[in-house]
Design a protein around this motif. Structure first.
Motif, PDB file in Angstrom:
ATOM      1  N   PRO A 510     -41.606 -24.988 -35.383  1.00 22.07           N
ATOM      2  CA  PRO A 510     -41.683 -26.278 -35.703  1.00 22.07           C
ATOM      3  C   PRO A 510     -41.017 -26.342 -37.075  1.00 22.07           C
ATOM      4  O   PRO A 510     -40.583 -27.576 -37.476  1.00 22.07           O
ATOM      5  CB  PRO A 510     -43.172 -26.486 -36.068  1.00 22.07           C
ATOM      6  CG  PRO A 510     -43.896 -25.586 -34.848  1.00 22.07           C
ATOM      7  CD  PRO A 510     -42.943 -24.584 -34.825  1.00 22.07           C
ATOM      8  N   HIS A 517     -34.564 -31.919 -38.818  1.00 25.01           N
ATOM      9  CA  HIS A 517     -34.539 -33.261 -38.957  1.00 25.01           C
ATOM     10  C   HIS A 517     -34.327 -33.953 -40.465  1.00 25.01           C
ATOM     11  O   HIS A 517     -34.217 -34.943 -40.672  1.00 25.01           O
ATOM     12  CB  HIS A 517     -35.951 -33.930 -38.262  1.00 25.01           C
ATOM     13  CG  HIS A 517     -35.943 -33.701 -36.861  1.00 25.01           C
ATOM     14  ND1 HIS A 517     -35.009 -34.321 -36.022  1.00 25.01           N
ATOM     15  CD2 HIS A 517     -36.960 -32.733 -35.984  1.00 25.01           C
ATOM     16  CE1 HIS A 517     -35.246 -33.671 -34.511  1.00 25.01           C
ATOM     17  NE2 HIS A 517     -36.477 -33.027 -34.867  1.00 25.01           N
ATOM     18  N   SER A 535     -36.084 -42.757 -38.930  1.00 22.83           N
ATOM     19  CA  SER A 535     -36.112 -42.165 -37.523  1.00 22.83           C
ATOM     20  C   SER A 535     -36.138 -40.577 -37.959  1.00 22.83           C
ATOM     21  O   SER A 535     -36.945 -39.971 -37.205  1.00 22.83           O
ATOM     22  CB  SER A 535     -35.106 -42.732 -36.719  1.00 22.83           C
ATOM     23  OG  SER A 535     -35.085 -41.966 -35.709  1.00 22.83           O
ATOM     24  N   GLY A 538     -39.323 -39.519 -39.588  1.00 22.82           N
ATOM     25  CA  GLY A 538     -40.467 -39.577 -38.572  1.00 22.82           C
ATOM     26  C   GLY A 538     -40.600 -38.303 -37.614  1.00 22.82           C
ATOM     27  O   GLY A 538     -41.288 -37.810 -37.188  1.00 22.82           O
ATOM     28  N   ALA A 539     -39.202 -37.805 -37.105  1.00 21.18           N
ATOM     29  CA  ALA A 539     -39.002 -36.829 -36.322  1.00 21.18           C
ATOM     30  C   ALA A 539     -39.553 -35.433 -37.159  1.00 21.18           C
ATOM     31  O   ALA A 539     -40.269 -34.531 -36.342  1.00 21.18           O
ATOM     32  CB  ALA A 539     -37.815 -36.657 -35.649  1.00 21.18           C
ATOM     33  N   LEU A 541     -41.839 -35.481 -39.336  1.00 23.79           N
ATOM     34  CA  LEU A 541     -43.179 -35.567 -39.225  1.00 23.79           C
ATOM     35  C   LEU A 541     -43.968 -35.132 -37.995  1.00 23.79           C
ATOM     36  O   LEU A 541     -45.222 -34.694 -38.167  1.00 23.79           O
ATOM     37  CB  LEU A 541     -43.660 -36.664 -40.068  1.00 23.79           C
ATOM     38  CG  LEU A 541     -43.442 -37.167 -41.462  1.00 23.79           C
ATOM     39  CD1 LEU A 541     -43.902 -38.635 -41.635  1.00 23.79           C
ATOM     40  CD2 LEU A 541     -44.248 -36.437 -42.074  1.00 23.79           C
ATOM     41  N   GLU A 542     -43.141 -35.426 -36.781  1.00 21.90           N
ATOM     42  CA  GLU A 542     -43.817 -35.133 -35.646  1.00 21.90           C
ATOM     43  C   GLU A 542     -43.663 -33.609 -35.530  1.00 21.90           C
ATOM     44  O   GLU A 542     -44.773 -33.028 -34.990  1.00 21.90           O
ATOM     45  CB  GLU A 542     -43.052 -35.583 -34.495  1.00 21.90           C
ATOM     46  CG  GLU A 542     -43.103 -37.342 -34.474  1.00 21.90           C
ATOM     47  CD  GLU A 542     -42.305 -37.889 -33.497  1.00 21.90           C
ATOM     48  OE1 GLU A 542     -41.614 -37.051 -32.649  1.00 21.90           O
ATOM     49  OE2 GLU A 542     -42.373 -39.194 -33.442  1.00 21.90           O
ATOM     50  N   ALA A 543     -42.714 -32.830 -35.942  1.00 22.55           N
ATOM     51  CA  ALA A 543     -42.699 -31.516 -35.923  1.00 22.55           C
ATOM     52  C   ALA A 543     -43.551 -30.626 -37.030  1.00 22.55           C
ATOM     53  O   ALA A 543     -44.252 -29.888 -36.556  1.00 22.55           O
ATOM     54  CB  ALA A 543     -41.242 -31.077 -36.401  1.00 22.55           C
ATOM     55  N   PRO A 545     -46.766 -32.350 -38.821  1.00 19.18           N
ATOM     56  CA  PRO A 545     -47.631 -33.616 -39.525  1.00 19.18           C
ATOM     57  C   PRO A 545     -47.860 -33.192 -40.966  1.00 19.18           C
ATOM     58  O   PRO A 545     -48.201 -32.028 -41.205  1.00 19.18           O
ATOM     59  CB  PRO A 545     -48.646 -33.496 -38.867  1.00 19.18           C
ATOM     60  CG  PRO A 545     -48.211 -33.038 -37.512  1.00 19.18           C
ATOM     61  CD  PRO A 545     -47.397 -31.915 -38.005  1.00 19.18           C
ATOM     62  N   SER A 550     -41.011 -35.691 -46.489  1.00 19.37           N
ATOM     63  CA  SER A 550     -40.811 -36.653 -45.506  1.00 19.37           C
ATOM     64  C   SER A 550     -41.476 -37.649 -45.861  1.00 19.37           C
ATOM     65  O   SER A 550     -41.036 -39.036 -45.756  1.00 19.37           O
ATOM     66  CB  SER A 550     -40.943 -36.154 -44.001  1.00 19.37           C
ATOM     67  OG  SER A 550     -40.291 -34.997 -43.885  1.00 19.37           O
ATOM     68  N   ARG A 551     -42.806 -37.883 -46.330  1.00 22.21           N
ATOM     69  CA  ARG A 551     -43.512 -39.104 -46.317  1.00 22.21           C
ATOM     70  C   ARG A 551     -43.077 -39.625 -47.594  1.00 22.21           C
ATOM     71  O   ARG A 551     -43.099 -40.674 -47.880  1.00 22.21           O
ATOM     72  CB  ARG A 551     -44.956 -38.553 -46.617  1.00 22.21           C
ATOM     73  CG  ARG A 551     -45.629 -38.157 -45.177  1.00 22.21           C
ATOM     74  CD  ARG A 551     -47.268 -38.162 -45.414  1.00 22.21           C
ATOM     75  NE  ARG A 551     -47.513 -37.011 -46.191  1.00 22.21           N
ATOM     76  CZ  ARG A 551     -48.713 -36.674 -46.410  1.00 22.21           C
ATOM     77  NH1 ARG A 551     -49.802 -37.301 -46.108  1.00 22.21           N
ATOM     78  NH2 ARG A 551     -48.998 -35.763 -47.422  1.00 22.21           N
TER      79      ARG A 551
END
Length: 578
Positions: A510, A517, A535, A538-539, A541-543, A545, A550-551
């Motif tokens: 991850p 990303h 985008s 967001g990817a 953050l999916e890896a 959270p 990223s935020r």
């Protein structure tokens, strides 16, 4: 013993004087014994032997006189007496008689000289008897010879040959008696000579034995004294050597027993005072080592001119701060707060020390540390600082569990985490301060940048941020990801900042996806391709959270969409915008 209370010089001089005294005693005894032997030899050579020789010659003179007397008779008994020859024989007779008197008298003089000499151990009683016997023999011989000689001359003149022969025979008897007596006296004299010779030989042996005994005694006494003194010197020296090795090994708690009062004893006492001072200095060093890093103290001691003059060096600086400290400290008692902070600093300082960092100071809940020469090699500071930061971050979960127990509460009132900023660059090292108080520290842009990077962690939600120079120095030894470009007041151009994710090859799948990303999103963000950037973030953050950077950039994109950046925007975030 009193000998051990003397100086080494006095000990050595004392031994030398003692040996000299023993040598003098030996020499004096040898001289005394030699003089006694000389006296005995003189007595033997100049008195006994001459006395014996005089008696032996008296025997010969007696025979010579008897021969002269017979020749006299023969000269008279001829039909025509030879008066001239008779007169010559008569003269020989009288000369032999006189020599007998002289030789026996000389023998008696030698004997009496021996008796009168108090230095000789001769048998004076025996010698006195010999003297009387010589006198008696000579007196009787003289008396008998005088009567018979007068009678013989009358008988020869009267041509009474038978009577003359009888008188002559009687004279021979007197002569033989005298010779027998002299032979007996000579025998006794020979015994005295042998006795004196034995005494001389005995005294020689005695002198040799005494000299040998005194010499051996001097050698033994000298050896014993030398052994005592040398042991009295070498034992403290060995103790000093052992104590020096203890000091060399860093052990100052073993004083040396002072057993003498000489120079070695004074040296041992001085050594004990020195070790006491070293123990005191070590206690001072240990005490101040809690306030100042021991390596800094040692450096100030070894090279004080560096602290006074200062030097410019390339170093890596770290600032570490505890997030949530303000909310956590509210409501704490001073004692509880000190207990928590001491534990926090102990836990966080250990990795810095383990990776050979220098803790410069504690500022509130923050830690300032640095790495660089002369404490470590020039190519190591950035990597060691990165390793220390990772180890410090690894301590956070355990620290979060320990703090409630330390405070005596079930749960922390707020979140507790760590923020670390690391920067590398040229700084000034030296003693900074006033005449009243100095601090050995570092100053420069790298210090300011590290402090600001520690603050910037709050903006991006990260733990460890490093500068471009630090990232270049660590190379592939750490897993990094570029977070943003940061424009700091006082610097001409923005510079990239990086997050330390782990040691080399320490990323999970991850985290690898997150870094990939995020890098794509950061490139799109700088190109103002915000849809593509959104985008990619967001990817990310999916890896992983909750990824803070990223935020943060997604929030910034939302702001730019509402309020687009200026035409000259370079994609850097300025710290003044905080």
């Amino acid at each position: 013993m009193p000998i051990f209370n003397q100086s080494i010089r006095r000990k050595i001089v004392g031994i030398a004087l003692g040996l000299i005294v023993l040598m003098l005693v030996t020499s004096i005894l040898s001289m005394v014994m030699s003089s006694q032997v000389g006296v005995l030899l003189d007595e033997l050579t100049n008195r006994y032997i001459p006395a014996y020789g005089e008696l032996a010659r008296a025997n010969i003179r007696s025979l010579e006189r008897s021969v002269a007397l017979r020749r006299m008779v023969m000269m008279k008994m001829q039909e025509a007496p030879d008066e001239e020859a008779y007169a010559a024989r008569l003269k020989e007779f009288e000369e032999a008689d006189r020599k007998i008197e002289q030789e026996t008298s000389d023998a008696r003089k030698h004997i009496n000289a021996i008796i009168e000499d108090p230095r000789t151990p001769s048998d004076n009683a025996a010698l006195a008897r010999i003297d009387i016997r010589i006198e008696t023999a000579v007196s009787e011989l003289r008396r008998g010879m005088a009567e018979d000689h007068a009678k013989l001359l009358k008988q020869i003149d009267a041509k009474q040959m038978p009577e003359a022969r009888g008188t002559l025979e009687h004279l021979d008897v007197l002569r033989d008696q005298f010779n027998d007596r002299i032979d007996g006296i000579r025998g006794d004299m020979l015994k005295q000579v042998y006795a004196s010779t034995s005494t001389v030989v005995g005294r020689q042996h005695q002198a040799i034995m005494i000299s040998a005994v005194v010499t051996i005694l001097a050698a033994v006494v000298g050896f014993v004294f030398a052994l005592l003194v040398s042991s009295g010197i070498t034992r403290p020296v060995r103790l000093l050597l052992a104590g020096t090795r203890e000091v060399e090994a860093g052990r100052f708690d073993k004083p040396i027993a002072v057993s003498t009062q000489d120079e070695i004893g004074e040296l041992a006492a001085a050594f004990n005072r020195m070790t006491e001072q070293l123990r005191h200095n070590e206690r001072v060093r240990e005490t101040f080592g809690r306030y100042i890093d021991p390596r800094v103290v040692q450096g100030l001691i070894d090279r004080p001119e560096v602290a006074i003059d200062g030097q410019r060096r390339v170093m890596t600086i770290m600032f570490c701060d505890m997030s949530g400290f303000t909310s956590m400290s509210e409501g704490m008692t001073p004692r509880g707060l000190v207990k928590v902070m001491n534990h926090y600093f102990t836990v966080m300082s250990a990795p810095i020390r383990a990776h050979r960092g220098i803790i410069d100071k504690y500022i509130g809940d923050a830690i300032m540390a640095y790495w660089g020469p002369p404490f470590i090699e020039e190519d190591e500071p950035a990597l060691l600082a990165g390793y220390a930061a990772i180890d410090m971050a690894d301590q956070v979960p355990a620290l979060q569990k320990q703090l409630p127990d330390l405070l005596g509460i079930r749960a922390m009132p707020g979140p507790c985490d760590l923020r670390i900023g690391i920067a590398t660059g040229e700084v000034l090292t030296g003693s900074i301060g006033s005449e009243l108080m100095m601090s050995f520290t570092v100053m420069g842009d790298a210090v300011n940048l590290a402090s600001r990077l520690e603050l910037v962690n709050k903006v991006y939600g990260t733990r460890i941020l490093i500068s471009q120079a630090t990232a270049d120095a660590v190379g592939s030894n750490l897993e990094l990801r570029e977070i943003d470009r940061l424009a700091v007041a006082g610097q001409s151009a923005p510079q990239p900042i990086f997050e330390v994710m782990s040691k080399a090859h320490g990323l999970s799948v991850p985290q690898e996806a997150l870094r990939t990303h995020y890098a794509a999103g950061l490139a799109a963000y700088r190109a103002q391709a915000f849809d593509e950037a959104r985008s990619a973030f967001g990817a990310a953050l999916e890896a992983v959270p909750g990824d803070g950077p990223s935020r943060t950039l997604l929030d910034r994109i939302a702001q730019f969409e509402a309020n687009p950046p200026d035409a000259g925007w370079d994609g850097a975030w300025r710290l003044e915008q905080k």
